[in-house]
Design a protein around this motif. Structure first.
Motif, PDB file in Angstrom:
ATOM      1  N   ARG A   1       0.839  -1.206   0.000  1.00 36.65           N
ATOM      2  CA  ARG A   1       0.000   0.000   0.000  1.00 36.65           C
ATOM      3  C   ARG A   1       0.876   1.259   0.000  1.00 36.65           C
ATOM      4  O   ARG A   1       0.577   2.229  -0.705  1.00 36.65           O
ATOM      5  CB  ARG A   1      -0.923  -0.023   1.222  1.00 36.65           C
ATOM      6  N   VAL A   2       1.951   1.240   0.771  1.00 35.67           N
ATOM      7  CA  VAL A   2       2.872   2.381   0.803  1.00 35.67           C
ATOM      8  C   VAL A   2       3.464   2.598  -0.585  1.00 35.67           C
ATOM      9  O   VAL A   2       3.474   3.724  -1.095  1.00 35.67           O
ATOM     10  CB  VAL A   2       3.992   2.172   1.851  1.00 35.67           C
ATOM     11  N   TYR A   3       3.934   1.526  -1.209  1.00 37.67           N
ATOM     12  CA  TYR A   3       4.523   1.647  -2.548  1.00 37.67           C
ATOM     13  C   TYR A   3       3.500   2.134  -3.572  1.00 37.67           C
ATOM     14  O   TYR A   3       3.815   2.951  -4.440  1.00 37.67           O
ATOM     15  CB  TYR A   3       5.120   0.321  -3.005  1.00 37.67           C
ATOM     16  N   GLU A   4       2.283   1.630  -3.481  1.00 41.17           N
ATOM     17  CA  GLU A   4       1.229   2.025  -4.412  1.00 41.17           C
ATOM     18  C   GLU A   4       0.931   3.522  -4.288  1.00 41.17           C
ATOM     19  O   GLU A   4       0.869   4.248  -5.289  1.00 41.17           O
ATOM     20  CB  GLU A   4      -0.047   1.224  -4.138  1.00 41.17           C
ATOM     21  N   LEU A   5       0.741   3.991  -3.056  1.00 41.41           N
ATOM     22  CA  LEU A   5       0.426   5.400  -2.850  1.00 41.41           C
ATOM     23  C   LEU A   5       1.600   6.301  -3.220  1.00 41.41           C
ATOM     24  O   LEU A   5       1.404   7.391  -3.764  1.00 41.41           O
ATOM     25  CB  LEU A   5      -0.027   5.645  -1.409  1.00 41.41           C
ATOM     26  N   GLU A   6       2.807   5.842  -2.940  1.00 40.16           N
ATOM     27  CA  GLU A   6       3.986   6.619  -3.312  1.00 40.16           C
ATOM     28  C   GLU A   6       4.058   6.774  -4.832  1.00 40.16           C
ATOM     29  O   GLU A   6       4.316   7.866  -5.345  1.00 40.16           O
ATOM     30  CB  GLU A   6       5.246   5.951  -2.780  1.00 40.16           C
ATOM     31  N   ALA A   7       3.801   5.706  -5.561  1.00 44.81           N
ATOM     32  CA  ALA A   7       3.830   5.749  -7.030  1.00 44.81           C
ATOM     33  C   ALA A   7       2.733   6.662  -7.561  1.00 44.81           C
ATOM     34  O   ALA A   7       2.966   7.443  -8.498  1.00 44.81           O
ATOM     35  CB  ALA A   7       3.677   4.345  -7.602  1.00 44.81           C
TER      36      ALA A   7
END
Length: 162
Positions: free
Chosen positions: A93-99
């Motif tokens: 989720r962190v990676y998704e939102l960061e992207a």
């Protein structure tokens, strides 16, 4: 292209004399002048413009809040290690939102402008340091420095690392 290669002659302050050493007050004064020149540069203006644009963007604010919450959730999971049942989901989720955040136009432009200013400041620091000595360490934001004198953790003081 290096930032130092396209400096106009009029922008470079003249030295009083090659033979007399500069006192601390003169050095600080020149540093202040240099800082003002950098603040007035096109790179700095672009950085400030995109920083303001990002700070006014409602979509960026909403996504940044979600990203902060996702990072907090991941930090809670991380306390227990990767064996926490929600660890991978929280990390994804962190990676998704960061992207998603970095895909927003003004955020991309802001990050590019920030990198350009960072490069300018690093090159200025490098020029100043090399004017004093080739072995002076120069701070750098690069998390993976390459070799001596790049601001990394190498403390060999000059020669090769190794």
């Amino acid at each position: 292209m290096g930032v130092t290669e396209n400096q106009p002659e009029a922008a470079v302050p003249s030295r009083a004399s090659e033979d007399e050493p500069a006192d601390f007050a003169t050095l600080l004064s020149r540093a202040y002048e240099l800082g003002e020149m950098i603040k007035q540069s096109a790179l700095a203006a672009e950085y400030v413009y995109y920083k303001d644009k990002v700070s006014r963007d409602a979509d960026v604010h909403a996504l940044a809040r979600d990203f902060a919450k996702a990072k907090e959730r991941f930090a809670e999971c991380e306390r227990f290690g990767r064996f926490h049942p929600d660890y991978n989901e929280a990390l994804d989720r962190v990676y998704e939102l960061e992207a998603r955040l970095e895909a927003i136009g003004p955020v991309k432009q802001y990050k590019e402008a920030e990198q350009a200013v960072d490069l300018l400041l690093h090159e200025v620091s490098l020029v100043i340091a090399r004017a004093v000595s080739d072995s002076i360490k120069v701070p750098d934001n690069n998390p993976n420095p390459k070799g001596c004198g790049s601001g990394g953790s190498c403390s060999c003081g000059g020669g090769g690392c190794g």
